[in-house]
Scaffold this active site. Structure first.
Site, PDB file in Angstrom:
ATOM      1  CB  THR A 111      -0.907   0.019   1.248  1.00 55.75           C
ATOM      2  OG1 THR A 111      -1.578   1.271   1.355  1.00 55.75           O
ATOM      3  CG2 THR A 111      -0.092  -0.184   2.522  1.00 55.75           C
ATOM      4  CG  ASP A 112      -1.119   4.942  -1.086  1.00 56.18           C
ATOM      5  OD1 ASP A 112      -1.667   4.337  -0.146  1.00 56.18           O
ATOM      6  OD2 ASP A 112      -1.724   5.770  -1.798  1.00 56.18           O
ATOM      7  CE1 TYR A 139      -3.121  -2.371   5.739  1.00 55.83           C
ATOM      8  CE2 TYR A 139      -3.292  -0.026   5.240  1.00 55.83           C
ATOM      9  CZ  TYR A 139      -3.195  -1.338   4.809  1.00 55.83           C
ATOM     10  OH  TYR A 139      -3.164  -1.624   3.469  1.00 55.83           O
ATOM     11  CE  LYS A 194       0.195  -4.519   3.009  1.00 57.76           C
ATOM     12  NZ  LYS A 194      -0.033  -5.870   2.407  1.00 57.76           N
TER      13      LYS A 194
END
Length: 353
Positions: A132-133, A158, A162
């Site tokens: 994810t960015d 989160y 990641k």
């Protein structure tokens, strides 16, 4: 044959269905079926011998070892993840377990499997990690978009989980030579998205006549990517990406949250008008969530330049497709919105009223 983790979730299920619709190659689909995993999404694949579903936890190394030995996939595509920022704030442990330890367990199994492959198969094997960015943190209004070499600065449990997974993937490539690929995507939207994320949440609550809870001042900016475009990007990276590289996947659509909700309400006013008034009347402002990142933006020029990928959908065309899909799949939505989901939504937003 390829092996997909998290293939009953939003992005993973869209990828599996898209893959089997256009590629003559079987998929082993591994999903733990947590709250966001939904076999009903894959109903169209029932009876399709090219789709092999296995309910399993990626942290279970013994099961994953057996699956790799039995099916001998040429690639692993790793979508499985806990992904909702609000849930990570309230309960970070599951995010650490799945996103960090699950990725570690899968990488270690993949390394052992890849090491035992014969020459040509070993050279062709790929481990594709979908990230994810959000690992890059938050941008100001004037900052340039995230590039592949942007420094990591995760701000939520989160995104931190990641980012940790990304570092593990990089380490397994650098230390062991495992041929990995990593993608960083912007905010996905489209069919089959669990109604806790912004767009499906607003659609479902609008149709139920409930308040549309909008955080803070509504000026948080996200780069919106239609899930079908994301699936096409993943196929391109798997087919032509260079082992050890990362690729940013974005929609070139920077839109504020309030703009998203306004466009959604206007589409619903057109497609499912209320007896009186506008769906905009249901917008309700709630206190911002802790550490809410202000802006994300993706520079997707590398994947365009090297792999000839660019999004096919504009934000307007993708959002119109999405709204029409939810309006024509109300039974799917009803099946997904369980008592537990209703309890979660009410608990989360009641705290911010």
């Amino acid at each position: 044959m390829i092996l997909v983790t998290g293939g009953a979730g939003f992005i993973g299920a869209n990828f599996v269905m898209d893959w089997l619709d256009g590629v003559d190659e079987a998929v082993v689909n591994v999903d733990k079926l947590t709250y966001a995993g939904n076999l009903g999404t894959l109903r169209s694949l029932h009876g399709d011998l090219s789709h092999i579903f296995v309910r399993a936890d990626i942290c279970d190394s013994n099961t994953m070892d057996v699956l790799l030995e039995d099916y001998q996939p040429r690639a692993i595509l790793h979508f499985a993840a806990e992904s909702h920022v609000d849930r990570s704030i309230h309960g970070p442990r599951d995010f650490m377990q799945t996103n960090m330890m699950g990725t570690f367990a899968l990488l270690d199994v993949a390394r052992r499997y890849w090491s035992g492959l014969p020459g040509a198969e070993k050279d062709a094997f790929r481990f594709l990690h979908v990230s994810t960015d959000e690992v890059f943190g938050s941008l100001s209004e004037t900052d340039p978009p995230f590039r592949e070499d942007t420094l990591y600065a995760p701000n939520s449990p989160y995104s931190a989980s990641k980012a940790s997974a990304d570092h593990l993937v990089r380490a397994w490539n650098h230390t062991y030579g495992l041929p990995t690929l990593t993608t960083h995507c912007s905010n996905n939207y489209g069919p089959y998205q669990f109604p806790e994320k912004l767009i499906p949440l607003m659609i479902t609550r609008a149709l139920e006549g409930k308040p549309l809870p909008l955080y803070g001042d509504g000026q948080n900016v996200r780069d919106w990517l239609y899930v079908g475009d994301h699936c096409a990007a993943i196929r391109a990276v798997l087919a032509k990406g260079r082992a050890g590289e990362t690729y940013n996947v974005g929609g070139w659509n920077e839109v504020t949250n309030i703009q998203v909700v306004h466009v959604l309400c206007d589409l619903l006013d057109e497609l499912r008008p209320k007896a009186s008034g506008s769906y905009r009347d249901q917008i309700t402002w709630v206190a911002d969530r802790p550490g809410h990142d202000r802006r994300y933006a993706i520079d997707a020029s590398k994947i365009n330049r090297e792999l000839d990928w660019k999004p096919a959908e504009t934000f307007e065309s993708g959002l119109a497709k999405t709204v029409r899909w939810y309006l024509s799949h109300e039974q799917w939505v009803a099946d997904v919105i369980s008592g537990d989901y209703r309890k979660w939504v009410e608990t989360n937003y009641a705290r911010r009223a």
